[in-house]
Design a protein around this motif. Sequence first.
Motif, PDB file in Angstrom:
ATOM      1  N   ALA A   1       0.837  -1.201   0.000  1.00  0.00           N
ATOM      2  CA  ALA A   1       0.000   0.000   0.000  1.00  0.00           C
ATOM      3  C   ALA A   1       0.872   1.251   0.000  1.00  0.00           C
ATOM      4  O   ALA A   1       0.599   2.215  -0.721  1.00  0.00           O
ATOM      5  CB  ALA A   1      -0.926   0.001   1.209  1.00  0.00           C
ATOM      6  N   ALA A   2       1.936   1.220   0.784  1.00  0.00           N
ATOM      7  CA  ALA A   2       2.805   2.387   0.914  1.00  0.00           C
ATOM      8  C   ALA A   2       3.609   2.657  -0.362  1.00  0.00           C
ATOM      9  O   ALA A   2       3.900   3.814  -0.689  1.00  0.00           O
ATOM     10  CB  ALA A   2       3.753   2.204   2.093  1.00  0.00           C
ATOM     11  N   TYR A   3       3.984   1.585  -1.068  1.00  0.00           N
ATOM     12  CA  TYR A   3       4.826   1.721  -2.268  1.00  0.00           C
ATOM     13  C   TYR A   3       4.211   0.971  -3.447  1.00  0.00           C
ATOM     14  O   TYR A   3       4.884   0.199  -4.126  1.00  0.00           O
ATOM     15  CB  TYR A   3       6.237   1.200  -1.970  1.00  0.00           C
ATOM     16  CG  TYR A   3       6.884   1.903  -0.806  1.00  0.00           C
ATOM     17  CD1 TYR A   3       7.395   3.189  -0.926  1.00  0.00           C
ATOM     18  CD2 TYR A   3       6.968   1.280   0.440  1.00  0.00           C
ATOM     19  CE1 TYR A   3       7.970   3.842   0.156  1.00  0.00           C
ATOM     20  CE2 TYR A   3       7.548   1.919   1.526  1.00  0.00           C
ATOM     21  CZ  TYR A   3       8.044   3.203   1.381  1.00  0.00           C
ATOM     22  OH  TYR A   3       8.604   3.854   2.441  1.00  0.00           O
ATOM     23  N   ALA A   4       2.931   1.210  -3.646  1.00  0.00           N
ATOM     24  CA  ALA A   4       2.184   0.490  -4.684  1.00  0.00           C
ATOM     25  C   ALA A   4       2.811   0.662  -6.066  1.00  0.00           C
ATOM     26  O   ALA A   4       2.966  -0.309  -6.820  1.00  0.00           O
ATOM     27  CB  ALA A   4       0.731   0.960  -4.700  1.00  0.00           C
ATOM     28  N   GLU A   5       3.191   1.866  -6.396  1.00  0.00           N
ATOM     29  CA  GLU A   5       3.760   2.118  -7.728  1.00  0.00           C
ATOM     30  C   GLU A   5       5.118   1.449  -7.882  1.00  0.00           C
ATOM     31  O   GLU A   5       5.413   0.816  -8.896  1.00  0.00           O
ATOM     32  CB  GLU A   5       3.877   3.618  -7.970  1.00  0.00           C
ATOM     33  CG  GLU A   5       4.377   3.976  -9.372  1.00  0.00           C
ATOM     34  CD  GLU A   5       4.382   5.477  -9.627  1.00  0.00           C
ATOM     35  OE1 GLU A   5       4.971   5.887 -10.656  1.00  0.00           O
ATOM     36  OE2 GLU A   5       3.815   6.230  -8.813  1.00  0.00           O
ATOM     37  N   ALA A   6       5.949   1.565  -6.866  1.00  0.00           N
ATOM     38  CA  ALA A   6       7.301   1.015  -6.949  1.00  0.00           C
ATOM     39  C   ALA A   6       7.304  -0.509  -6.996  1.00  0.00           C
ATOM     40  O   ALA A   6       8.208  -1.117  -7.577  1.00  0.00           O
ATOM     41  CB  ALA A   6       8.130   1.495  -5.760  1.00  0.00           C
TER      42      ALA A   6
END
Length: 237
Positions: free
Chosen positions: A162-167
């Motif tokens: 959730a915190a780094y969904a794109e990465a």
Amino acid sequence: MSTILALETSSELASCALLRGDVVLSRSSSGVRTHSLSILPMVQELLAEAGVALADCDAIAYGSGPGSFTGVRTACGIAQGLAFGARLPVVPVVTLDAMALACQQAHGAQQVLAVLDARMGEVYWAQYDVTDGVKIVLPPALSAPAGVAPQGEVMACGNGFAAYAEALAGLPCAAGADAAIMPHAEHIARLARVAFAAGHFVSAAEAQPLYLRNKIAYTSAERLVMQQEKAAAGAAP
């Protein structure tokens, strides 16, 4: 079966659990600022509900980390204080191990990737084979999201997704990741019972947090929290 009291405060969710026979009772509260104040009252509620005294437990378990620096110190410090007072052994349990067990129980997964938000643009992660117990495939590590590299097909879990969904979107497992799975005392307790039966426990004095990131200094607020935790644990029955 042994009776295990477990504490877990490594993330924004604080929880405690009492595993007695096949029955597990638990309490939880959210809000990282309240962990040191909320955990002892929850423990007292659990013991009262179960009708047992702290000394009736066989061991005290805690989520040793990785996780929030203040959070893992909270669980370790309070576990130490309770264990000293009741003369009980202590069982440290890795938070990512507990997440892997939770993922297996929730989804029937056999290969699990646990990814926990470490803040500062980084994540804690590890891979497990949970077909028969919780066995490490790739040990707990700290890296940038781009450094997360599971082997083979896995079921993914943890708030890192959730915190780094794109990465993390490039990982094949990202689309089906269960970002709601977090370290919880219920799973700490279940893993601790297995460890305790195998003789994997320490004295209260030997209990330590598991840090994957070195920290040079604590803020004044963190030092105050640490002092409050020690005082609260020392005053507990």
